[in-house]
Scaffold this motif. Sequence first.
Motif: not given
Length: 468
Positions: A390, A392, A395, A397, A418
Motif C-alpha cells: 500500500d 501514496e 491505487k 483495484t 492517487k
Amino acid sequence: MKKTIKKSYLFIVMLTFMIVLFSSLIASIFIFPKQALALSNPSSAIQVANGAELYDYKTKSFNSFAIADLNKKLFDEKDPINYIKSSLDSHTNSYVVPASKINAGVGNVNDGLVLTLGGYEWIVTSLTLTDSSVSSKEDIVMTLYLSDASSINTEFNNASGTTKGDNAYSSSILRNKLLTKSNFTQFASGQFAGKYLVQPKNIRYQQIQSFKRFSSGYNNLPNEALYDLTTGWNPNVTYKPADTFLDPNGEIVRYDSWGEDYIWIPSTSETICMYGGVQISNTSIWQLSPNQQKASRNAWSRSGCFVYSSIMTFNTSDKTEIIHASINENYYIRPAIHLNLSEVIASLINEIDNPQDLSSTYNTNAQSISDIVKVNSNTSWYNKNLYETDNEYIKITYPNNTTTFTNAGEYWIKVEIKESWTNKIIALVEQDAAIYNWTEAEKQQVIDFRKPKFLGTANTSDTEHPET
C-alpha cells in the motif's frame, strides 16, 4: 480492470498504466550562477530558461523550470526517441539531430540554442542516442559545446613532432590540462559527471567517424575515431586503438583512452564549417552555423594532420575555418560534453508506463500477481514496491476485491494515480515558484512537466475498460 474467466489458462490483462520511471519527490532547488562565459553574441541566441543555471551543485538537483523549458524547445510534444531516429547521419549510420535542425526548430538558424551549466554557457550542438550495443540501452544524449574558447592556453604537445604519437590526443598536454585544470573539474569526474554525462565510447559516431565523409579523396585524421579504421589512412600517419604512448605524467595510455573521458575536445568532422575556403558545414556531423563555430580566440581541435605527426588542426577565431598548426604552438581549450537527457529528465518527472499483458498456466492453486510476474519475461515495467504494498502513489483495484486468482479466466485490473501524489508534486512546484518568482505560465509549465502522468496513448476504443 476487469477479468473474464476462460477455460484453461489464467490471464492477467493489464490495460492501464504502471510506474516505469519513478523518481525522487525532492523539490528541485537551484541557484543562478555568479558568472557565465559568454557566447560571442549571446543576446542573439535562444536561451534556455532565460539563462538560468541548469544544475545546483550544492543541492545536487536540476532546475525544473529550466529542464521543462529545454524539453519544450527541443521536442515540443514530439516523442524524443522517435524524433532523434528520424535523423540519420549516413556516414556513420548514427542517429544525429544536428545543430542546423535544432536551430531551425527554435527559430534561430544563425545562433541557435544555448544554456547555462556549471557557470558556463554552452551551445546545443546535436541530439543522439547512446549505442545500445555498448551501453545496453538507448538514452537521449544532448551534446554541448562551450560557446567560446576558455581562458586555458596550451600547446598540444611539447614533443619533436617526428615520432608517431606526437599528435595523439590521448597522450597530449591538451587533454591532460583539460582533465586536471580546476576550470572543468566538475565535468571531468565526480558524482555529476558519473551520473549525468556520457563518455564518447558510448556514442556511435565517435566510434567510427572519418574526415573522408567530406570527400573520397581525403584521408582519415588522427584522433577522430575510437575504433579501428582499417582503410583510409595516409601511409605516413596511421593509428590503431591499442597503440600506446606516454602521457605528460609518464603514464602509458592507449590511443583510444579519450573514449573514457566525460569532457573532451571535439574533432574536425564534428565542428568544421569551412575547409580550404569552401563551406562544408552542411555535411559535418554537428552542422554548426558559422556563428556557432567561431570564438574570440583560436581553439584546438582534437583532430591531427593526416600526413605529419608534427601538425594538428585548430579552429580559427576570425574565419570559422579549420587549418593546420604545429603541435608546439599555443591555442585555447574549447571542450564539449554529452549530457544524458534521459537521466536528467528521469530525476524530475513522474511517469507511468504501459504494463504488458501477463499469462500463467492454471494449476489449481491461488496465484497472486507477483506469482504470475515471475513466469513472464515482459515485466520490466513491474515495480514490486508499488504493486505489492500500500503506498501514496497508485491505487490498484482488483476484480471481486481479491488479490489472488484461483480459477482459469481473463481478469482486468485498474491502476490509478492517487490524487495525493499529484497534489504533493504541485505543492513542491508551488514552493519553487514562490522562491524564484516564476510567472504563472512558468509555474504551470513546470507542473505539466513534473506531475504524475501515464505514458502512451489511452485506449478509448474499449468502452468496457476505458483508459484515460
